[in-house]
Design an enzyme around this catalytic site. Structure first.
Site, PDB file in Angstrom:
ATOM      1  N   LYS A  43       4.968 -12.929   4.933  1.00 21.99           N
ATOM      2  CA  LYS A  43       3.555 -14.029   5.165  1.00 21.99           C
ATOM      3  C   LYS A  43       4.412 -14.972   6.123  1.00 21.99           C
ATOM      4  O   LYS A  43       5.212 -15.783   5.693  1.00 21.99           O
ATOM      5  CB  LYS A  43       3.173 -14.416   3.583  1.00 21.99           C
ATOM      6  CG  LYS A  43       2.896 -13.755   3.007  1.00 21.99           C
ATOM      7  CD  LYS A  43       1.665 -13.866   2.539  1.00 21.99           C
ATOM      8  CE  LYS A  43       1.000 -12.188   1.927  1.00 21.99           C
ATOM      9  NZ  LYS A  43      -0.502 -11.971   2.364  1.00 21.99           N
ATOM     10  N   LYS A  94      -7.987  -2.222   0.657  1.00 23.59           N
ATOM     11  CA  LYS A  94      -8.475  -2.311  -0.132  1.00 23.59           C
ATOM     12  C   LYS A  94      -9.421  -2.380  -0.241  1.00 23.59           C
ATOM     13  O   LYS A  94     -10.600  -2.936  -0.497  1.00 23.59           O
ATOM     14  CB  LYS A  94      -8.387  -4.340  -0.398  1.00 23.59           C
ATOM     15  CG  LYS A  94      -6.616  -4.955   0.202  1.00 23.59           C
ATOM     16  CD  LYS A  94      -7.082  -6.063   0.331  1.00 23.59           C
ATOM     17  CE  LYS A  94      -5.884  -7.023   0.712  1.00 23.59           C
ATOM     18  NZ  LYS A  94      -5.713  -8.588   0.848  1.00 23.59           N
TER      19      LYS A  94
HETATM   20 MG   LIG Z   1      -3.381  -9.353   4.695  1.00 17.02          MG
END
Ligand SMILES: [Mg+2]
Length: 348
Positions: free
Chosen positions: A156, A264
């Protein structure tokens, strides 16, 4: 016999507070839908993400809207797909539960999609996730992931000071070559539009596979320019949230032209919506992979089986399904990570 659908609300607790693009979560509210047709009961998970899902609402309101869709399932025996386009987490839960009932009635308990993965014969390669930290912590976490067998690691970025992040990526690359580890980055919209290209150029020195969502969603012209100019392949994630109509999906992909999209099911249209995204993207020459979004094992299991179904033999890219061990009170399922693969264990 008529169908009955029951909803039960549950709060899951994170082992460690989970930092996402929208803040830190310590607990997670989900709704389990139990569909019964008198002979078998199937369960599915509805797991909206607070502040992120297009169908996140106050719990009481969510419950009421979900109940309305469940009533329709009870009356017609079918999921009202078109009406549920803008309610991806609810749709995903009902899709899972309906498939689970069918699988139990057909005496193939637990097999939602009849694939080698679902039968426990094949694993799905996944990426490891390394949280940002200081140099030593991150190198150590990378070492741990490699020792476990991971060959693709996601970091990240966009959260701490950029020079520090760049330096970390550099040091990781000095230590681990791109033959040893594929590096994926996720900025969660953390770069400012006016500095994004410069940052992507700097990051591209380190053989990065891709970066998710460098700038915030809904800046199509800017994102299209980045996709055109960036030496580093861009993957869209948050950008897909709330786009539910097939024509709108195609239009957005044609305008932005990303290299990849990240799917997702709980956020991007349930299994039906993700299937559409994958097909449209393929048509447009855009690659994709699937990831879970902090679901419990019920959701993770369905996402992983779906993944094995949609990509089939062509499942080459590592998927983002490694988030199964997050909760102290997860719902037990026969899922396990061996090396860098997610498996359904056979003997349970
Ligand atoms: Mg992402």
């Amino acid at each position: 016999m008529a169908m009955k659908v029951n909803i039960s609300e549950r709060v899951l607790h994170f082992k460690q507070p989970a930092g996402t693009s929208r803040g830190v979560y310590t607990e997670r509210r989900i709704w389990l839908v139990n569909v019964s047709d008198g002979e078998a009961v199937g369960v599915g998970e509805c797991a909206p993400l607070l502040d992120l899902s297009c169908d996140a609402m106050e719990p009481a309101v969510y419950n009421k809207v979900l109940r309305g869709f469940c009533d329709q399932v009870e009356q017609t025996g079918e999921i009202p797909y078109e009406e549920m386009r803008d309610y991806p987490s609810m749709l995903f839960g009902l899709e899972t539960a309906m498939m689970d009932v069918r699988s139990k009635k057909a005496d193939r308990k637990g097999i939602l999609f009849d694939t080698p993965f679902a039968r426990g014969e094949q694993g799905i390669t996944i990426n490891g996730l390394v949280w940002m930290g200081n140099h030593e912590e991150m190198l150590q976490r990378m070492e741990e992931k490699l020792k476990l067998g991971f060959r693709c690691v996601k970091l990240k970025v966009g959260a701490i000071d950029f020079d520090q992040e760049l330096d970390l990526v550099k040091r990781i690359r000095e230590r681990f070559s791109y033959h040893e580890v594929e590096l994926r980055l996720d900025a969660n919209g953390g770069f400012r539009p006016d500095e994004a290209l410069y940052k992507l150029e700097l990051l591209s020195q380190y053989a990065i596979h891709s970066i998710e969502q460098p700038i915030k969603q809904k800046q199509w012209a800017m994102m299209a320019e980045l996709c055109r100019e960036s030496p580093l392949p861009i993957a869209l994630d948050e950008e897909l949230i709330g786009i539910s109509d097939p024509d709108a999906k195609r239009q957005m992909l044609r305008i932005i032209k990303p290299r990849y999209i990240v799917l997702k099911p709980s956020l991007h249209g349930g299994m039906m919506g993700c299937r559409e995204w994958i097909e449209i993207a393929k048509d447009e020459g855009i690659g994709s992979w699937i990831t879970s979004a902090l679901e419990s094992n019920i959701g993770l299991n369905a996402i992983a089986q779906f993944c094995s179904e949609v990509y089939g033999e062509n499942i080459k890219m590592p998927q983002g399904l490694g988030t199964g061990q997050l909760f102290t009170d997860n719902i037990p399922m026969p899922l396990e990570i061996r090396g860098d693969k997610l498996w359904i264990s056979k003997n349970s």
